[in-house]
Each structure stands twice: as structure tokens, then as C-alpha cells.
Design an enzyme around this catalytic site. Structure first.
Site, PDB file in Angstrom:
ATOM      1  CB  SER A  50     -11.032   2.957   6.135  1.00 11.12           C
ATOM      2  OG  SER A  50     -10.747   2.087   6.686  1.00 11.12           O
ATOM      3  CG  ASP A  82     -11.159   7.753   5.329  1.00 12.12           C
ATOM      4  OD1 ASP A  82     -11.895   8.774   4.747  1.00 12.12           O
ATOM      5  OD2 ASP A  82     -10.116   7.768   5.395  1.00 12.12           O
ATOM      6  CG  ASP A 104     -14.542   8.609  -2.765  1.00  8.38           C
ATOM      7  OD1 ASP A 104     -14.422   8.862  -3.625  1.00  8.38           O
ATOM      8  OD2 ASP A 104     -13.479   8.234  -2.431  1.00  8.38           O
ATOM      9  CG  HIS A 180      -5.457   7.580  -0.355  1.00  9.08           C
ATOM     10  ND1 HIS A 180      -6.272   7.651  -1.113  1.00  9.08           N
ATOM     11  CD2 HIS A 180      -5.998   8.188   0.833  1.00  9.08           C
ATOM     12  CE1 HIS A 180      -7.128   8.505  -0.712  1.00  9.08           C
ATOM     13  NE2 HIS A 180      -7.129   8.954   0.594  1.00  9.08           N
ATOM     14  CB  ALA A 213      -2.958  15.719   4.995  1.00 13.43           C
ATOM     15  CG  ASN A 254      -8.685  12.729   5.577  1.00 14.02           C
ATOM     16  OD1 ASN A 254      -9.344  13.230   6.556  1.00 14.02           O
ATOM     17  ND2 ASN A 254      -9.598  11.938   4.437  1.00 14.02           N
ATOM     18  CB  ILE A 255      -3.140  11.889   9.431  1.00 16.54           C
ATOM     19  CG1 ILE A 255      -2.482  13.766   8.659  1.00 16.54           C
ATOM     20  CG2 ILE A 255      -1.612  12.030  10.149  1.00 16.54           C
ATOM     21  CD1 ILE A 255      -2.293  14.990  10.374  1.00 16.54           C
TER      22      ILE A 255
HETATM   23  P1  13P Z   1      -2.398   9.308   3.412  1.00 16.74           P
HETATM   24  O1  13P Z   1      -2.681   8.120   3.446  1.00 16.74           O
HETATM   25  O2  13P Z   1      -1.798  10.676   3.044  1.00 16.74           O
HETATM   26  O3  13P Z   1      -2.376   9.307   5.547  1.00 16.74           O
HETATM   27  O4  13P Z   1      -4.430   9.402   4.048  1.00 16.74           O
HETATM   28  C1  13P Z   1      -5.573   9.180   4.692  1.00 16.74           C
HETATM   29  C2  13P Z   1      -6.567   9.997   4.150  1.00 16.74           C
HETATM   30  O5  13P Z   1      -6.686  10.448   2.782  1.00 16.74           O
HETATM   31  C3  13P Z   1      -7.513   9.068   4.552  1.00 16.74           C
HETATM   32  O6  13P Z   1      -8.710   8.882   3.850  1.00 16.74           O
HETATM   33  O1  G3H Z   2      -7.800   6.481   2.766  1.00 19.50           O
HETATM   34  C1  G3H Z   2      -7.364   5.441   2.785  1.00 19.50           C
HETATM   35  C2  G3H Z   2      -7.350   5.513   4.305  1.00 19.50           C
HETATM   36  O2  G3H Z   2      -5.536   5.131   4.412  1.00 19.50           O
HETATM   37  C3  G3H Z   2      -7.625   4.150   5.117  1.00 19.50           C
HETATM   38  O3  G3H Z   2      -7.116   2.820   4.468  1.00 19.50           O
HETATM   39  O4  G3H Z   2      -8.599   1.346   3.656  1.00 19.50           O
HETATM   40  O5  G3H Z   2      -6.484   0.877   4.346  1.00 19.50           O
HETATM   41  O6  G3H Z   2      -8.228   0.737   6.217  1.00 19.50           O
HETATM   42  P1  G3H Z   2      -7.509   1.236   5.222  1.00 19.50           P
HETATM   43 ZN    ZN Z   3      -8.197   9.430   1.731  1.00 22.21          ZN
END
Ligand code: 13P
Ligand code: G3H
Ligand code: ZN
Length: 309
Positions: A50, A82, A104, A180, A213, A254-255
Site C-alpha cells: 500500500s 495496492d 483505485d 476492509h 477478504a 486480498n488479505i
Molecule cells: P482485509 O482488511 O480484509 O485484509 O483486506 C485487505 C485488502 O483488501 C487490501 O487491499
Molecule cells: O486495503 C488496505 C490494506 O489493508 C492496506 O492498509 O493502507 O494501512 O497499509 P494500509
Molecule cells: Zn483493498
């Protein structure tokens, strides 16, 4: 094996009825736990970063960690941005060696989302990089949200063909009821498989992405709560729903939250059992092992991608 983009892995995943795990990374132990698990079960992988993770860990450090993982595992691994929120961020990641990016624009009006996504696709494709776009916004699904507000956040199937053909994206993230973080459902977990089915019908053979997910594994939440944490009501997507999505058009799952929970539960337990511990290897090592165990479970039992590298 060099880093790969997502083209080949999604094609095989779609045809094989499984999904690739896209796991968020931001430090060495997370990269090692995930990639050691994938190596043991011979699974392809997406490691995703991210914008916040990239700021935290530094682009070069993350790339070098992932390059090390490639050398150690010899697996097909894509490194993916991401939730990219601007052309400039996507360009910087592409220029810096990422093989896949998400732009996005899901919060933008339809035409603006198309324009921004198309601009990223043009730059990315000229560099051999694949692009994920998003339509619909992930909801924080609550039982008391009124239906029209709830409906408005789901992906509208009637928009997907135009979005994909006008932008040229390689995959599409959709909103069908996941969200999320660690608090996804207050009532019964419910995903709109009817929307996924309709999208699949309109975009045959096209890879779909499921964000939000994590299953928010109850054992981790219990451990966190037992050892001084406070996460009442944390709840995720049941694994059988993820397996169903993976057998359909969903090719990337995505996890992130589950990794965070695994790590935090383990560290809390170590400190609770050894309050005088101060060697980081003694708590980050077990956390890395727990991530490895969790990811193996996901690859084998949830995503179905073990043995597909
Ligand atoms: P989770 O918060 O369910 O793990 O989702 C992660 C995600 O979608 C990252 O883009
Ligand atoms: O979708 C979000 C991801 O879980 C990333 O989270 O922006 O805190 O790194 P973050
Ligand atoms: Zn996401």
C-alpha cells in the site's frame, strides 16, 4: 525466475477455478513468512504494497526483500501497488520495478474513474505492467444501514463492460459486501454472489478481484483479547464464501488484516508468557512462523492455488 506481472497467473487461475493470494507486506518477517509458505506448497504469489506501507518501509527496501524472496523460492511472484490513488504514485511504482499496479478511482464519478484508469493503463502497458481498476466501493456493512445506501456501494454490473473496454484494465476489483479491516459484519455475513455472477456473465474470462477478504480468524482475536487486547465484535468473511468466490471469476483475493492479527496475537502471547523478553528475534521469529502457518492454510484450503506455481 524474474518478477512476473499478473497476466499468466490470472489466466491459469480463471481456467483452474482457483485464486491467487495477494498478501500485503511491510517488513522482512511478513515477506519471509508468506514466501516460505508459498515455497513449501509451490504456489504463485502476489505481494502487495500500500502507499502507507511503501512510506513506512521504503520502496527500495521492499523491492530488495522481494527480490531476495524470488532468489530463495524461485516462484512466480508479482509485486503490486495496492490502492494506488494517483497517476504519479502508479508511475513511480512502475518506474521502480513493480510489475502490477492498482489505480483505485472507485470514489470518483464514472467518467473520471475511466479517464484516470485509462491514463495509468497506457503508461503501465507500455512498461509491461498489469493494472487493476475498481468499480463500486467497499462498504462497512452494518445491519442498520438502509438498503439503498447499502446497494449504492455495490458494483453496478451494468457498468463493468464499458469500464473494462474503455480503460483496458487487466483485472477489476468489485464490491459485493466485503469491507476492509477487522470489523466486517455485525449480523450474518452476506456476500452478493448474484452480483458476481452477473459480472462474470457480462465479462466472460475476465479476472475479478476481491478486496477486504480476511476471515478475521477467531483464534487470533481470542488470543489478542485474552492477553490485554480489546477487539470485541471483530468478524471477517467465512472461508467457505472465499472458496466459492475463488471457484468463480475471482482470481485475486486480498488479505492483510489476517496477517496483522496473526502477528499481533503471537507477539502479545510471547510478552504475556515472558514479560522480561527483550530480544526482537524472540517475538518476531514466532510471529513470522505464525504468518507462515496461516498463509499455508490459505493457499491450500481457501484459495486452492497450492501446486499451481
Ligand atoms: P482485509 O482488511 O480484509 O485484509 O483486506 C485487505 C485488502 O483488501 C487490501 O487491499
Ligand atoms: O486495503 C488496505 C490494506 O489493508 C492496506 O492498509 O493502507 O494501512 O497499509 P494500509
Ligand atoms: Zn483493498
Amino acid at each position: 525466475m524474474p518478477l512476473v506481472n499478473t497476466t499468466e497467473m490470472f489466466k491459469k487461475a480463471y481456467e483452474g477455478g482457483y485464486a491467487i493470494g495477494a498478501f500485503n507486506v511491510n517488513n522482512m518477517e511478513i515477506v519471509q513468512g508468506i514466501t516460505e509458505a508459498a515455497k513449501e506448497v509451490n504456489a504463485p504469489l502476489i505481494l502487495q504494497v500500500s502507499s502507507g506501507a511503501r512510506k513506512y518501509a521504503n520502496h527500495t527496501y521492499l523491492m530488495k526483500l522481494i527480490e531476495a524472496a524470488i532468489i530463495e523460492t524461485n516462484l512466480p511472484i508479482a509485486v503490486h501497488l495496492d490502492h494506488g490513488d494517483s497517476f504519479e504514485l502508479c508511475k513511480s511504482c512502475i518506474d521502480g520495478g513493480f510489475t502490477s499496479v492498482m489505480i483505485d478511482g472507485s470514489h470518483l464519478p464514472f467518467e473520471e474513474n475511466i479517464a484516470l484508469t485509462k491514463k495509468v493503463v497506457e503508461y503501465a502497458h507500455a512498461h509491461g505492467v498489469t493494472v487493476e481498476g475498481e468499480l463500486g466501493r467497499l462498504a462497512g456493512v452494518e445491519d442498520d444501514i438502509n438498503v439503498s445506501a447499502e446497494e449504492s456501494s455495490y458494483t453496478r454490473p451494468e457498468e463493468v463492460e464499458e469500464f473494462v473496454s474503455r480503460t483496458g484494465v487487466d483485472s477489476l476489483a468489485i464490491a459485493i459486501g466485503t469491507s476492509h479491516g477487522a470489523y466486517k459484519f455485525t449480523g450474518e455475513p452476506k456476500l452478493r454472489f448474484d452480483i458476481l455472477e452477473e459480472i462474470e456473465r457480462r465479462l466472460p474470462g475476465f479476472p475479478i478481484v476481491l478486496h477486504g477478504a480476511s476471515s478475521v480468524i477467531p483464534e487470533y482475536v481470542d488470543t489478542i483479547n485474552k492477553y490485554g487486547g480489546n477487539m470485541p465484535g471483530a468478524r471477517g468473511v467465512p472461508e467457505d464464501m472465499l472458496r466459492k468466490a475463488a471457484s468463480m471469476a475471482v482470481c485475486k483475493i486480498n488479505i492483510d488484516s489476517d496477517l496483522r492479527l496473526a502477528m499481533t496475537a503471537t507477539v502479545r502471547k510471547v510478552f504475556a508468557e515472558n514479560p522480561s523478553e527483550f530480544d526482537p528475534r524472540k517475538y518476531l521469529g514466532p510471529a513470522r512462523e505464525e504468518i507462515k502457518k496461516l498463509v499455508k492454510h490459505k493457499l491450500i484450503n481457501v484459495l486452492g492455488c497450492a501446486g499451481k506455481a
